[in-house]
Scaffold this motif. Structure first.
Motif, PDB file in Angstrom:
ATOM      1  N   ALA A 131     -34.974  -4.532 -31.880  1.00  0.00           N
ATOM      2  CA  ALA A 131     -33.740  -5.260 -31.561  1.00  0.00           C
ATOM      3  C   ALA A 131     -32.982  -5.623 -32.834  1.00  0.00           C
ATOM      4  O   ALA A 131     -31.742  -5.561 -32.880  1.00  0.00           O
TER       5      ALA A 131
ATOM      6  N   PHE B  61     -32.690  -3.600 -23.661  1.00  0.00           N
ATOM      7  CA  PHE B  61     -33.244  -4.621 -24.553  1.00  0.00           C
ATOM      8  C   PHE B  61     -33.353  -5.976 -23.861  1.00  0.00           C
ATOM      9  O   PHE B  61     -34.268  -6.759 -24.161  1.00  0.00           O
TER      10      PHE B  61
ATOM     11  N   TRP C  87     -36.903  -7.793 -23.747  1.00  0.00           N
ATOM     12  CA  TRP C  87     -37.088  -9.148 -24.256  1.00  0.00           C
ATOM     13  C   TRP C  87     -37.680 -10.063 -23.194  1.00  0.00           C
ATOM     14  O   TRP C  87     -38.540 -10.904 -23.491  1.00  0.00           O
TER      15      TRP C  87
ATOM     16  N   TRP D 112     -29.170 -11.710 -25.168  1.00  0.00           N
ATOM     17  CA  TRP D 112     -28.903 -10.318 -24.792  1.00  0.00           C
ATOM     18  C   TRP D 112     -28.377 -10.197 -23.370  1.00  0.00           C
ATOM     19  O   TRP D 112     -27.538  -9.331 -23.094  1.00  0.00           O
TER      20      TRP D 112
END
Length: 306
Positions: free
Chosen positions: A89, A124, A128, A190
């Motif tokens: 990331a 992502f 996460w 995100w």
């Protein structure tokens, strides 16, 4: 964009606090035989938290020899997955920053850049979320496996009641707790960035090109149709009423040519229609002048009370 500023910072904080952590636990064993007392045992563990490989030597109070004790649990998969997501990331955030600043025109060309950015951002976000949940669960299990009470039960000398075992130093969990917090902060960051990337794809603009009618707009259109229909129906009624009034005026004008006698008959007929009189007898007519004096007698009306 918010990802350009905060995403690399929070990614570094997440994997750095997890990957660079080391824990230390110190136990002191006092045997009943004072010749073998004051034995300090140091237990060190850290990333990737393969606790089944962590071992230490503990003395046996009954004999002059030591035993090798291993901790329980392997939590390397969750820890490594969390750190890997943080590193990738961070790298993607740096790449996105370079593209946004120096290659903005190529990024927006043919709408390929925003589409790829949108897909990667969604991936992502999910990674996460999964890695943060796994790491939070693994951190709870690590705390349980390295609990001083649990470690003392692994030592044979501490299971004997005549010996005395104490914990002189416990591990600190502040950095690992901070890493778990930074993991969920990255999830929020995100996921929130998905909306900004979605606006760059152009799908948001195409959805707003043909907006749907709201309830207020539908009501206003219905009211306009009703007003239009009512106005169209009112016009023939007005013309019809005007024709009736014109006909009545023409009849009244024709009636005015017959003189005052016709008007008196019409008024008398109206009084007969509205009033029902009892039986009457006509006598000589009586004519009154202005001074209320009798000038002449005419037919008189006598009313019989019923």
């Amino acid at each position: 964009m918010c990802m350009v500023i905060f995403a690399p910072i929070f990614a570094i904080c997440a994997f750095a606090t997890c990957g660079g952590n080391h824990g230390h636990l110190q136990v002191k064993v006092d045997c009943a035989d004072r010749r073998q007392s004051n034995h300090s045992i140091n237990i060190d563990f850290g990333y990737p938290f393969r606790l089944q490989q962590v071992h230490f030597k503990a003395s046996l109070c009954e004999a002059r020899r030591n035993e090798v004790v291993f901790l329980d649990g392997d939590f390397s998969s969750a820890a490594q997955f969390f750190v890997t997501v943080g590193v990738f990331a961070f790298l993607y955030s740096l790449l996105a920053t370079i593209v946004y600043v120096f290659y903005q025109n190529k990024y927006l060309r043919n709408n390929r850049g925003p589409l790829v950015d949108f897909v990667v951002t969604v991936i992502f976000s999910l990674m996460w979320l999964v890695s943060s949940c796994c790491w939070a669960k693994a951190l709870s299990d690590i705390k349980t496996a390295t609990n001083p009470t649990q470690v003392l039960l692994l030592i044979s000398a501490c299971r004997a009641q005549e010996n005395k075992c104490t914990v002189t130093q416990e591990p600190l969990w502040s950095r690992l707790n901070t890493s778990a917090v930074f993991g969920f902060v990255n999830v929020v960051l995100w996921v929130g960035n998905i909306w900004f990337v979605f606006k760059e794809t152009g799908w948001y603009k195409t959805g707003q090109r043909y907006p749907t009618r709201s309830a207020s707009g539908k009501r206003s259109s219905e009211m306009r149709q009703r007003l239009y229909s009512e106005s169209s129906f009112d016009q023939p009624e007005e013309s019809f009423g005007q024709s009736q009034f014109s006909r009545q005026d023409s009849v009244n004008q024709s009636k005015g040519d017959f003189g005052p006698q016709v008007q008196r008959q019409v008024s008398f007929n109206q009084s007969q229609v509205t009033l029902s009189l009892p039986q009457t007898y006509l006598g000589k007519p009586v004519i009154y002048d202005r001074e209320n004096k009798v000038a002449s007698q005419g037919p008189m009306i006598y009313v019989n009370e019923i």
